[in-house]
Motif scaffolding. Sequence first.
Motif, PDB file in Angstrom:
ATOM      1  N   SER A   1       1.290  -1.163   0.145  1.00 15.91           N
ATOM      2  CA  SER A   1       0.059   0.032   0.143  1.00 15.91           C
ATOM      3  C   SER A   1       0.694   1.098  -0.014  1.00 15.91           C
ATOM      4  O   SER A   1       1.910   1.284   0.199  1.00 15.91           O
ATOM      5  CB  SER A   1      -1.130   0.078   1.106  1.00 15.91           C
ATOM      6  OG  SER A   1      -0.145   0.322   2.611  1.00 15.91           O
TER       7      SER A   1
ATOM      8  N   ASN B   1      -3.314   2.369  -3.753  1.00 13.87           N
ATOM      9  CA  ASN B   1      -4.180   2.937  -2.282  1.00 13.87           C
ATOM     10  C   ASN B   1      -3.243   4.676  -1.659  1.00 13.87           C
ATOM     11  O   ASN B   1      -3.184   4.494  -1.034  1.00 13.87           O
ATOM     12  CB  ASN B   1      -4.802   2.313  -1.329  1.00 13.87           C
ATOM     13  CG  ASN B   1      -6.004   1.059  -1.533  1.00 13.87           C
ATOM     14  OD1 ASN B   1      -6.343   0.985  -2.638  1.00 13.87           O
ATOM     15  ND2 ASN B   1      -5.974   0.564  -0.573  1.00 13.87           N
TER      16      ASN B   1
ATOM     17  N   HIS C   1      -6.587   8.067   7.212  1.00 16.03           N
ATOM     18  CA  HIS C   1      -6.405   7.829   5.993  1.00 16.03           C
ATOM     19  C   HIS C   1      -7.166   7.618   4.673  1.00 16.03           C
ATOM     20  O   HIS C   1      -7.084   6.414   4.232  1.00 16.03           O
ATOM     21  CB  HIS C   1      -5.245   6.951   5.719  1.00 16.03           C
ATOM     22  CG  HIS C   1      -3.816   6.883   6.806  1.00 16.03           C
ATOM     23  ND1 HIS C   1      -3.364   8.048   7.006  1.00 16.03           N
ATOM     24  CD2 HIS C   1      -3.391   6.571   7.335  1.00 16.03           C
ATOM     25  CE1 HIS C   1      -1.785   8.136   7.881  1.00 16.03           C
ATOM     26  NE2 HIS C   1      -1.947   6.860   7.933  1.00 16.03           N
ATOM     27  N   HIS C   2      -7.670   8.522   3.891  1.00 13.56           N
ATOM     28  CA  HIS C   2      -8.734   8.383   3.175  1.00 13.56           C
ATOM     29  C   HIS C   2      -7.915   8.962   1.635  1.00 13.56           C
ATOM     30  O   HIS C   2      -6.674   9.251   1.024  1.00 13.56           O
ATOM     31  CB  HIS C   2      -9.459  10.493   2.883  1.00 13.56           C
ATOM     32  CG  HIS C   2     -10.289  10.781   1.716  1.00 13.56           C
ATOM     33  ND1 HIS C   2     -11.308  11.305   2.296  1.00 13.56           N
ATOM     34  CD2 HIS C   2     -11.107   9.515   1.419  1.00 13.56           C
ATOM     35  CE1 HIS C   2     -12.530  11.733   1.358  1.00 13.56           C
ATOM     36  NE2 HIS C   2     -12.453  10.202   0.949  1.00 13.56           N
ATOM     37  N   THR C   3      -7.915   7.275   1.339  1.00 11.45           N
ATOM     38  CA  THR C   3      -7.362   6.904  -0.299  1.00 11.45           C
ATOM     39  C   THR C   3      -8.550   7.325  -1.229  1.00 11.45           C
ATOM     40  O   THR C   3      -9.412   6.866  -1.106  1.00 11.45           O
ATOM     41  CB  THR C   3      -6.562   5.991   0.604  1.00 11.45           C
ATOM     42  OG1 THR C   3      -7.772   4.621   0.664  1.00 11.45           O
ATOM     43  CG2 THR C   3      -5.532   6.174   1.667  1.00 11.45           C
TER      44      THR C   3
ATOM     45  N   ASN D   1     -12.657   5.012  -1.536  1.00 12.12           N
ATOM     46  CA  ASN D   1     -12.024   3.201  -0.485  1.00 12.12           C
ATOM     47  C   ASN D   1     -13.184   4.445   0.955  1.00 12.12           C
ATOM     48  O   ASN D   1     -13.141   2.738   1.230  1.00 12.12           O
ATOM     49  CB  ASN D   1     -10.930   3.424   0.234  1.00 12.12           C
ATOM     50  CG  ASN D   1     -10.186   3.019  -1.660  1.00 12.12           C
ATOM     51  OD1 ASN D   1     -10.552   1.992  -2.063  1.00 12.12           O
ATOM     52  ND2 ASN D   1      -9.250   2.982  -1.325  1.00 12.12           N
ATOM     53  N   GLU D   2     -13.725   5.217   1.374  1.00 13.21           N
ATOM     54  CA  GLU D   2     -14.110   5.521   2.341  1.00 13.21           C
ATOM     55  C   GLU D   2     -13.657   4.885   3.615  1.00 13.21           C
ATOM     56  O   GLU D   2     -13.733   4.280   4.257  1.00 13.21           O
ATOM     57  CB  GLU D   2     -15.599   4.923   2.043  1.00 13.21           C
ATOM     58  CG  GLU D   2     -16.786   5.473   0.018  1.00 13.21           C
ATOM     59  CD  GLU D   2     -17.884   5.057   0.884  1.00 13.21           C
ATOM     60  OE1 GLU D   2     -18.886   5.377   1.902  1.00 13.21           O
ATOM     61  OE2 GLU D   2     -17.898   3.679  -0.146  1.00 13.21           O
ATOM     62  N   ASP D   3     -12.462   5.178   3.920  1.00 10.36           N
ATOM     63  CA  ASP D   3     -11.653   4.695   4.866  1.00 10.36           C
ATOM     64  C   ASP D   3     -11.508   6.190   5.571  1.00 10.36           C
ATOM     65  O   ASP D   3      -9.597   4.908   6.499  1.00 10.36           O
ATOM     66  CB  ASP D   3     -10.397   3.834   4.229  1.00 10.36           C
ATOM     67  CG  ASP D   3      -9.493   4.897   2.842  1.00 10.36           C
ATOM     68  OD1 ASP D   3      -9.588   5.969   2.880  1.00 10.36           O
ATOM     69  OD2 ASP D   3      -8.511   4.473   2.970  1.00 10.36           O
TER      70      ASP D   3
END
Length: 394
Positions: A239, A285, A303-305, A298-300
Motif C-alpha cells: 500500500s 491506495n 487515511h482518506h484514499t 475507498n471511504e477509509d
Amino acid sequence: MTFGSSVEVQGKLIKSPHKKQNVELVAENIRVVGPCDVLAFPLKYKTHQSLEYLRQFPHFRCRSNSLGALLRIRSEATAAIHAFFKDNGYMHIHTPIITSNDCEGAGEVFHVEHANEEKEPGENPHFFNVPAFLTVSGQLHLEVMAGAFTKVFTFGPTFRADNSQSRKHLAEFYMVEAELSFTESLQDIMQVMEDLFKKVTEVVLSKCPRDVELFHKHVAPGQEAKLEQMLKNQFITMSYTEAIDVLKRAHQVFTYTPEWGQDLQSEHERYLVQHCGEIPVFVFNYPYDLKPFYMRDNEDGVHHTVAAVDLLVPGVGELCGGSLREDRLDFLKPRLQRLGLEDIYHWYLELRQFGSTPHGGFGMGFERYLRCILGVENIKDVIPFPRFPRSCVF
C-alpha cells in the motif's frame, strides 16, 4: 559498395552452421542501386556509434544495428500487445487524438487551433466551438466503450506539453490503455498489468533474441539477469502507506522527504524497487487528494484514499498507472462540483446515471516498457522519431 549504399542481392538460401540462425543468404550477384559516399556518410562501417550520437541523424539512424534492432523489437511488441488483448477478449478501440477533455487535469496539453482562418466579429474563436487539445489519454473514451463492450483497449499516440529535456520525457509517445467492466477489485487490474508485461516480454524474447541480445550485451550489460528476475517472480504489492513507512525507515537521505499525503518522487520509486530486490512492485491506495476525480473513493476514514495503483519497475520507475473508476453518481457528482467541472463532464455523470457498472483500467507507457526490458537509459532512443521541446526535425 560502401556502408549506406542501396543494393540488390541475388543468391540462394542455405542452412547455416550457426546455432542461432537457420539459414543464410549466399550472394551470387550484387548490384549497387544507390551509391553512397563513405567519407561523407555520418554512420561509419564497423564503428561503434552511441545512441546519443545516432540521435543527431533521425533520418539515418534506422540504418544502424541498434536502431534496426529496436524497431524490430517495437514491431513484435506491438503485435504481441494486440494479440494479448485479443486472446483475452478485449475489443480494440480507436480513441480520438483531438479531444475537448484534459483527462489528467495537469494542464500540460497541446491546444489545437486553426492557424489561418479569419473570424467574423462575434464568431466563436474555436474551430470546434470549444477548446480542443491533443489527447493525453484515451481513458475517458474507453470508459464510454466499456459500458457497451465490457473489455476494451486502445494503443496509440498521446501528447504532453511538458517542457522537459530529461531522459524520461517525450512530447509525443505511445500508450497502451485498457478498461474492463464488472470488476470491484484492484487485484483484477494488477493481474492484467502483470500478465501483459510478462506475456509480451516472453514473445519479444522468443521472436527477437538476437536483437534483444544486442542491447543486453552492448547497451546495458547485466540487463538480461534483471529481466529474468522480473519474469520469474510474482510482482510485489504494498500500500502507499506501507511504502511511506519503508521510505521513512530507509538509511538514506532523500532530496524530497517522504511524507504521507505527498506524491512519490523518482528517487522514492527507485528505492522501493531496490528494497523489493529489483522485482516490480505495485503501490496501491493513494491519498484521495493526490489523484484525479475519476478514481474510486475507498471511504477509509483516517487515511482518506482512492483505489489507485502504480506499477514500479527497475530502471524506469512508474510503468503503469491505473485505478477502479468512481461509478457511484452520489460520490462523483459532489467531487466534480467542488472542482468546478460538473458542466464540462456532464456526459461523464450521465454514464453513471444511465446504467453504470463497477469498472477500472490502466495505462502503460510503451516507450517506458521498452526502456525497462532493454535497459536503455534515454526514452528518446526507443522511438523512431523522438519529439521533445525544441526538437521536431521533420
